[in-house]
Design a protein around this motif. Structure first.
Motif, PDB file in Angstrom:
ATOM      1  N   ILE A  40       2.937 -47.564 -74.159  1.00 43.93           N
ATOM      2  CA  ILE A  40       2.383 -46.835 -75.312  1.00 43.93           C
ATOM      3  C   ILE A  40       1.180 -45.991 -74.882  1.00 43.93           C
ATOM      4  O   ILE A  40       1.051 -44.822 -75.264  1.00 43.93           O
ATOM      5  CB  ILE A  40       2.016 -47.838 -76.428  1.00 43.93           C
ATOM      6  CG1 ILE A  40       3.316 -48.417 -77.019  1.00 43.93           C
ATOM      7  CG2 ILE A  40       1.180 -47.188 -77.515  1.00 43.93           C
ATOM      8  CD1 ILE A  40       3.132 -49.629 -77.894  1.00 43.93           C
ATOM      9  N   MET A  41       0.325 -46.563 -74.051  1.00 42.13           N
ATOM     10  CA  MET A  41      -0.831 -45.787 -73.581  1.00 42.13           C
ATOM     11  C   MET A  41      -0.379 -44.600 -72.726  1.00 42.13           C
ATOM     12  O   MET A  41      -0.959 -43.514 -72.808  1.00 42.13           O
ATOM     13  CB  MET A  41      -1.801 -46.678 -72.780  1.00 42.13           C
ATOM     14  CG  MET A  41      -2.488 -47.744 -73.600  1.00 42.13           C
ATOM     15  SD  MET A  41      -3.370 -47.137 -75.061  1.00 42.13           S
ATOM     16  CE  MET A  41      -4.904 -46.643 -74.367  1.00 42.13           C
ATOM     17  N   ALA A  42       0.657 -44.798 -71.906  1.00 39.04           N
ATOM     18  CA  ALA A  42       1.117 -43.714 -71.016  1.00 39.04           C
ATOM     19  C   ALA A  42       1.594 -42.516 -71.832  1.00 39.04           C
ATOM     20  O   ALA A  42       1.224 -41.369 -71.549  1.00 39.04           O
ATOM     21  CB  ALA A  42       2.239 -44.220 -70.115  1.00 39.04           C
TER      22      ALA A  42
ATOM     23  N   ALA B  48      -1.519 -41.547 -74.814  1.00 41.94           N
ATOM     24  CA  ALA B  48      -2.882 -41.181 -74.383  1.00 41.94           C
ATOM     25  C   ALA B  48      -2.887 -40.474 -73.031  1.00 41.94           C
ATOM     26  O   ALA B  48      -3.520 -39.426 -72.881  1.00 41.94           O
ATOM     27  CB  ALA B  48      -3.762 -42.433 -74.331  1.00 41.94           C
ATOM     28  N   THR B  49      -2.153 -41.007 -72.053  1.00 42.19           N
ATOM     29  CA  THR B  49      -2.195 -40.382 -70.716  1.00 42.19           C
ATOM     30  C   THR B  49      -1.488 -39.026 -70.717  1.00 42.19           C
ATOM     31  O   THR B  49      -1.985 -38.066 -70.105  1.00 42.19           O
ATOM     32  CB  THR B  49      -1.575 -41.318 -69.663  1.00 42.19           C
ATOM     33  OG1 THR B  49      -2.235 -42.585 -69.750  1.00 42.19           O
ATOM     34  CG2 THR B  49      -1.747 -40.762 -68.258  1.00 42.19           C
ATOM     35  N   ALA B  50      -0.361 -38.918 -71.410  1.00 44.10           N
ATOM     36  CA  ALA B  50       0.351 -37.627 -71.428  1.00 44.10           C
ATOM     37  C   ALA B  50      -0.516 -36.521 -72.043  1.00 44.10           C
ATOM     38  O   ALA B  50      -0.612 -35.425 -71.466  1.00 44.10           O
ATOM     39  CB  ALA B  50       1.694 -37.754 -72.136  1.00 44.10           C
ATOM     40  N   PRO B  51      -1.195 -36.749 -73.185  1.00 44.86           N
ATOM     41  CA  PRO B  51      -2.106 -35.698 -73.677  1.00 44.86           C
ATOM     42  C   PRO B  51      -3.231 -35.368 -72.689  1.00 44.86           C
ATOM     43  O   PRO B  51      -3.624 -34.205 -72.561  1.00 44.86           O
ATOM     44  CB  PRO B  51      -2.674 -36.296 -74.975  1.00 44.86           C
ATOM     45  CG  PRO B  51      -1.628 -37.252 -75.426  1.00 44.86           C
ATOM     46  CD  PRO B  51      -1.009 -37.818 -74.178  1.00 44.86           C
ATOM     47  N   PHE B  52      -3.724 -36.380 -71.962  1.00 41.63           N
ATOM     48  CA  PHE B  52      -4.713 -36.078 -70.905  1.00 41.63           C
ATOM     49  C   PHE B  52      -4.096 -35.118 -69.885  1.00 41.63           C
ATOM     50  O   PHE B  52      -4.706 -34.106 -69.512  1.00 41.63           O
ATOM     51  CB  PHE B  52      -5.184 -37.381 -70.221  1.00 41.63           C
ATOM     52  CG  PHE B  52      -5.599 -37.197 -68.788  1.00 41.63           C
ATOM     53  CD1 PHE B  52      -6.735 -36.453 -68.469  1.00 41.63           C
ATOM     54  CD2 PHE B  52      -4.851 -37.741 -67.749  1.00 41.63           C
ATOM     55  CE1 PHE B  52      -7.102 -36.249 -67.134  1.00 41.63           C
ATOM     56  CE2 PHE B  52      -5.211 -37.538 -66.422  1.00 41.63           C
ATOM     57  CZ  PHE B  52      -6.342 -36.792 -66.113  1.00 41.63           C
ATOM     58  N   LEU B  53      -2.880 -35.431 -69.432  1.00 41.61           N
ATOM     59  CA  LEU B  53      -2.254 -34.587 -68.396  1.00 41.61           C
ATOM     60  C   LEU B  53      -2.025 -33.164 -68.890  1.00 41.61           C
ATOM     61  O   LEU B  53      -2.298 -32.195 -68.174  1.00 41.61           O
ATOM     62  CB  LEU B  53      -0.909 -35.202 -67.961  1.00 41.61           C
ATOM     63  CG  LEU B  53      -0.994 -36.513 -67.167  1.00 41.61           C
ATOM     64  CD1 LEU B  53       0.407 -37.081 -66.925  1.00 41.61           C
ATOM     65  CD2 LEU B  53      -1.719 -36.300 -65.834  1.00 41.61           C
TER      66      LEU B  53
END
Ligand SMILES: NC(=O)c1ccc[n+]([C@@H]2O[C@H](COP(=O)([O-])OP(=O)(O)OC[C@H]3O[C@@H](n4cnc5c(N)ncnc54)[C@H](O)[C@@H]3O)[C@@H](O)[C@H]2O)c1
Length: 246
Positions: free
Chosen positions: A102-104, A107-112
């Motif tokens: 869920i975090m990937a 949250a991580t995809a929008p960071f990328l």
């Protein structure tokens, strides 16, 4: 034509809100790069470039942005719509693998994607990013622990970027949808519960204005935030939720 000849990258483009947003942005005169795991239902045209990409893979994300820039010659903005739900689960039952997934995605995809789009926006000397969080971030529902945490990260990241990128003329905002009439809504249901009952008895009833949010409601808010009408709006969190967050 509020987005005339601007180039927008929209993620989650094949989902409920994503599809409505792709259509609205095209209607407003934008060029659209439509990203999702699968883009089979989106047909390539002069103005629409569908790209199949797993947004948790940093190399694929970089490749997609470079392809979009080559195809359209510039990038004006990014709207992160992609996300996954969490079936309501008590905290003791949430595995590390559930949490990480869920975090990937949330949250991580929008960071990328935010990281990847920034040089293109700086090159333009202006630009706009909108990230979709969720009203559950400020009004959580029991059992959505990892999901709510991932959406809180989206808001914090967005506000951090709003202050960091303001000097480059780049605006960063958030939309918090309330319970929305898409496939995802059923996926928040606890194991064993009826999706239709949950929609009617819990989600619809939780909205003071008395109906579920429709994908077009979200798409319209995104048009506004991405247009020059919102030229002085940054770091904002707009609840598009029929009052659910009150
Ligand atoms: N539906 C709701 O009630 C609701 C409420 C609040 C917030 N949201 C948020 O709104 C956004 C859109 O939700 P929706 O209701 O349209 O859901 P949806 O399931 O219809 O669409 C989500 C899309 O994201 C894509 N996606 C998931 N993982 C991906 C990955 N790794 N790479 C690329 N694409 C990926 C999916 O393929 C899907 O097309 C999500 O971020 C969601 O968390 C939804």
């Amino acid at each position: 034509m509020r987005l005339k000849d601007e180039v927008f990258v929209l993620t989650g483009a094949q989902g409920g809100m994503g599809k409505a947003t792709v259509n609205r942005f095209l209607e407003e005169g934008a060029y659209v790069a439509a990203l999702d795991l699968n883009v089979d239902s989106l047909e390539k045209t002069d103005r629409l470039l569908p790209i199949a990409v797993n947004l948790t893979d940093e190399n694929l994300v970089a490749k997609a942005f470079s392809q979009i820039n080559s195809e359209f010659g510039k990038i004006s903005g990014l709207v992160n719509i992609a996300g996954i739900a969490q079936p309501a689960t008590s905290i003791e039952q949430v595995t590390l693998a559930d949490w990480d997934k869920i975090m990937a995605v949330n949250a991580t995809a929008p960071f990328l994607t935010c990281r990847e789009v920034t040089p293109y926006l700086k090159e333009q000397g202006r630009g706009v990013i909108v990230n979709i969080s969720s009203i559950s971030m400020i009004r959580p529902r029991p059992g959505l622990n990892a999901y709510v945490a991932s959406k809180g990260a989206v808001v914090s990241l967005s506000q951090a970027l709003a202050i960091e990128l303001a000097e480059y003329g780049i605006r960063v905002n958030v939309v918090n949808p309330g319970p929305s009439d898409t496939n995802m809504l059923g996926q928040f249901t606890a194991k064993g519960a009826s999706t239709e009952d949950t929609k009617e008895t819990i989600f619809k009833k939780s909205v003071p204005l008395g109906r579920l949010i429709q994908p077009i409601d979200i798409a319209n808010s995104l048009v506004y935030l991405c247009s020059d009408e919102a030229a002085i709006v940054t770091g904002a969190v707009m609840n598009v939720d029929g009052g659910r967050g009150i």
